[in-house]
Motif scaffolding. Structure first.
Motif, mmCIF file in Angstrom:
data_model
loop_
_atom_site.group_PDB
_atom_site.id
_atom_site.type_symbol
_atom_site.label_atom_id
_atom_site.label_comp_id
_atom_site.label_asym_id
_atom_site.label_seq_id
_atom_site.Cartn_x
_atom_site.Cartn_y
_atom_site.Cartn_z
ATOM 1 N N ALA A 1 -0.573 -14.678 7.511
ATOM 2 C CA ALA A 1 -1.653 -14.250 6.614
ATOM 3 C C ALA A 1 -2.286 -12.955 7.127
ATOM 4 O O ALA A 1 -2.593 -12.052 6.345
ATOM 5 C CB ALA A 1 -2.703 -15.358 6.493
ATOM 6 N N LEU A 2 -2.460 -12.840 8.438
ATOM 7 C CA LEU A 2 -3.020 -11.604 9.013
ATOM 8 C C LEU A 2 -2.086 -10.425 8.792
ATOM 9 O O LEU A 2 -2.515 -9.325 8.415
ATOM 10 C CB LEU A 2 -3.213 -11.754 10.528
ATOM 11 N N LEU A 3 -0.804 -10.660 9.022
ATOM 12 C CA LEU A 3 0.184 -9.584 8.845
ATOM 13 C C LEU A 3 0.230 -9.142 7.383
ATOM 14 O O LEU A 3 0.362 -7.945 7.090
ATOM 15 C CB LEU A 3 1.564 -10.054 9.316
ATOM 16 N N ASP A 4 0.070 -10.109 6.465
ATOM 17 C CA ASP A 4 0.059 -9.776 5.037
ATOM 18 C C ASP A 4 -1.151 -8.900 4.696
ATOM 19 O O ASP A 4 -1.037 -7.945 3.928
ATOM 20 C CB ASP A 4 0.027 -11.051 4.183
ATOM 21 N N VAL A 5 -2.303 -9.262 5.268
ATOM 22 C CA VAL A 5 -3.509 -8.472 5.013
ATOM 23 C C VAL A 5 -3.297 -7.038 5.515
ATOM 24 O O VAL A 5 -3.587 -6.068 4.815
ATOM 25 C CB VAL A 5 -4.748 -9.100 5.704
ATOM 26 N N ALA A 6 -2.776 -6.916 6.738
ATOM 27 C CA ALA A 6 -2.553 -5.588 7.320
ATOM 28 C C ALA A 6 -1.603 -4.776 6.443
ATOM 29 O O ALA A 6 -1.845 -3.593 6.161
ATOM 30 C CB ALA A 6 -2.004 -5.715 8.739
ATOM 31 N N ALA A 7 -0.525 -5.427 5.983
ATOM 32 C CA ALA A 7 0.466 -4.726 5.162
ATOM 33 C C ALA A 7 -0.149 -4.264 3.839
ATOM 34 O O ALA A 7 0.060 -3.126 3.401
ATOM 35 C CB ALA A 7 1.670 -5.628 4.916
ATOM 36 N N SER A 8 -0.944 -5.147 3.223
ATOM 37 C CA SER A 8 -1.495 -4.795 1.915
ATOM 38 C C SER A 8 -2.547 -3.688 2.033
ATOM 39 O O SER A 8 -2.783 -2.956 1.082
ATOM 40 C CB SER A 8 -2.102 -6.034 1.246
ATOM 41 N N ARG A 9 -3.150 -3.570 3.199
ATOM 42 C CA ARG A 9 -4.157 -2.533 3.402
ATOM 43 C C ARG A 9 -3.566 -1.257 4.004
ATOM 44 O O ARG A 9 -4.299 -0.307 4.252
ATOM 45 C CB ARG A 9 -5.245 -3.017 4.365
ATOM 46 N N GLY A 10 -2.284 -1.301 4.363
ATOM 47 C CA GLY A 10 -1.693 -0.146 5.024
ATOM 48 C C GLY A 10 -2.221 0.056 6.436
ATOM 49 O O GLY A 10 -2.273 1.170 6.958
#
Lengths: 454, 101
Positions: A94-103
């Protein structure tokens, strides 16, 4: 590095969402530590995980990180949290997804697993590990078929390993609270796993801040009236030196205070034998600690002593243990207490008529003597009002529901039934009870994986 | 005189046990606490509440005593029907104790 500044931003799941943000933005820190797991939280998370294999961790942590992740990475503030619950990998994803979606680039999430021993319970039993209740000595057979979660308390070692592997965020499942602080210290200072006094010092530092603002003016019995601005209470920070001495402090401009008295209250909090504070890597001794003020909101702690740990790990299990419900009705002057007592007597007679199988029933007069009982006797009995609280515990939810149906009819009892404080008819709530036990260290194998973001 | 005049306290839970840290407001009063606040007197003070035993540990370095009261929380934690299921106010209840000076 001369000192390492480690902040606590969360003492329990449900603690202030503003606190960790204030710890990041209020000044310099090197580490932010966050505690989410109470003793029975794991059983709740396991239920969520069984319904949804992407759940089972502290979702609040992900929401928090989406707010502060960029800033933490830019300023090289590392985050260590036991937010993983029963699904640390899901939490990391979930953290990695947040980082990816925010660039957001540069995230490296260390994931600590191996605390969950639910699947090993049968093997442990057949190997002769007794798993009896550590507090009561009760046999494990009593609860075996009702166990909902079983987790060993991991310590600082896997956290230090994750940091050594380059993680800038470390997510664990069940882990000792002081371990969240000791892990970073071992990593930063290169302390060895037989530097007993240093490991003890790091453990004491962790114990001091693990309950958040309890070290800095919150829940401060010794002078709560003198604490300024508790609405913006500063959560604690330890500045630890390589020799293990540390200063407890907080960010400037925040509420509360750090004094020898606030720190001493916290040092004693949930303490057993002060010479034998057990943790996975060291047994710490608090009996030579010295606490002294070295500046405004700066308290130095020295003198921690340590010795080798035991060869066991503590395990926290949760098991289903029936259902509870509580009704609350307010009665007022005249004769508020007598009316509440009559209502209680009417209710208990009705319950006896029904023959409900209750495991326990308890009556309290809230606002009169429900907390201190006879230890601190009430000043008088001519109250303006009192709350009758009747609570029960039963094996099945239907018993609690049947009890609930007897509350509203009390309007036909003594005069002045003002309605139910808690709103509508009570719902049975499932009780998850706590089963502490020990296992040999050799049966638990903590694993560390570091996962890179973009 | 009551303990609240010379000491402060914090309490917390461990299963069905409660611990109470009792701290002298003035370090010079620590010997008074050691003399007056014995495990026996604490057990008597909490008669009917603490159904197990009281153990006392001395921390002269902190001017403090630590008490463990077993079987004191009606089962403790999530199973207790007590309003104060975690014994958070029991430290303050101890401060009600009368002592001789």
């Amino acid at each position: 590095m001369n000192t390492v500044r480690i902040a606590n931003g969360q003492a329990f799941w449900g603690d202030s969402p503003a606190a960790p943000v204030a710890q990041v933005r209020g000044g310099d820190i090197d580490y932010l530590t966050l505690d989410y797991l109470a003793e029975i939280t794991m059983s709740v998370l396991r239920k969520q995980y069984e319904r949804d294999p992407d759940a089972g961790y502290a979702r609040d942590f992900v929401d928090l990180m989406s707010e502060i992740m960029q800033e933490c990475l830019e300023r090289d503030i590392k985050v260590v949290a036991n937010a993983g619950g029963v699904n640390p990998q899901g939490c990391a994803q979930a953290l990695l997804d947040v980082a990816a979606s925010r660039g957001i680039s540069g995230l490296r999430v260390g994931v600590v697993t191996g605390d969950d021993i639910m699947a090993q319970l049968d093997d442990l039993e057949s190997e002769g590990v007794p798993l009896q209740n550590l507090d009561t000595g009760t046999s494990f057979d009593e609860v075996r078929d009702r166990i909902a979660s079983a987790n060993a308390y991991l310590g600082a070692e896997p956290i230090a390993r994750a940091l050594a592997d380059g993680a800038n965020v470390v997510i664990t499942g069940r882990c000792t609270d002081p371990g969240l602080v000791l892990g970073p210290l071992v990593h930063e200072f290169g302390w060895q796993w037989d530097d007993w006094n240093l490991l003890a010092a790091g453990t004491v530092a962790g114990h001091t801040i693990e309950c958040g603002a309890q070290a800095s003016g919150g829940n401060f019995q010794g002078g709560w009236r003198t604490m300024d601005d508790l609405a913006h209470v500063g959560y604690p920070i330890v500045e630890v030196s390589a020799d293990g001495t540390f200063v407890v402090t907080k960010h400037p401009g925040t509420g509360g205070a750090v004094t020898t008295a606030t720190v001493t209250e916290q040092l004693l909090y949930e303490l057993g034998d002060p010479a034998t504070y057990l943790s996975p890597e060291v047994t710490a001794d608090f009996t030579a600690l010295q606490v002294q003020e070295v500046g405004p909101d700066r308290v130095e702690v020295t003198g921690a002593r340590g010795r080798p740990p035991t060869d066991s790990l503590k395990v926290s299990m949760a098991y289903s243990d029936g259902f509870q419900g509580a009704a609350m009705i307010t009665y007022a002057w005249p004769d508020a207490i007598a009316k509440a007592e009559l209502a209680d007597s009417v209710l208990r007679t009705r319950l006896k008529d029904l023959g409900l199988p209750l495991r326990a029933i308890r009556t309290d007069l809230v606002g009169y003597n429900s907390v201190h009982g006879r230890v601190v006797p009430p000043a008088g009995s001519d109250q303006s009002e009192v709350v009758l609280r009747v609570s029960i515990w039963a094996d099945d939810p239907d018993t609690v529901s049947r009890f609930a149906a007897e509350i509203a009819p009390l309007v036909m009892g003594p005069p002045g039934f003002t309605g139910l404080l808690a709103g509508g008819r009570m719902r049975p709530s499932r009780v998850m009870a706590y089963w502490p036990t020990l296992v040999p260290k050799s049966v638990v194998d903590p694993q560390v994986i570091v996962r890179d973001g973009v | 005189m009551r303990l609240i005049d010379v000491a402060h306290a914090r309490s917390g839970d461990k299963g069905d046990s409660v611990n109470i840290g009792l701290i002298a407001r003035d370090r010079s009063d620590y010997p008074l606490l050691v003399k007056e606040v014995t495990a026996e007197r604490v057990a008597h003070h909490f008669a009917g509440v603490c159904l197990g035993e009281v153990k006392r540990y001395e921390l002269p370095n902190l001017g403090a005593l630590n008490f463990i009261l077993t079987s004191a929380l009606g089962g403790g934690g999530t199973t207790s029907l007590r309003v104060d299921a975690q014994g958070k106010a029991m430290g303050e209840a101890l401060l009600f104790m009368e002592i001789d000076v």
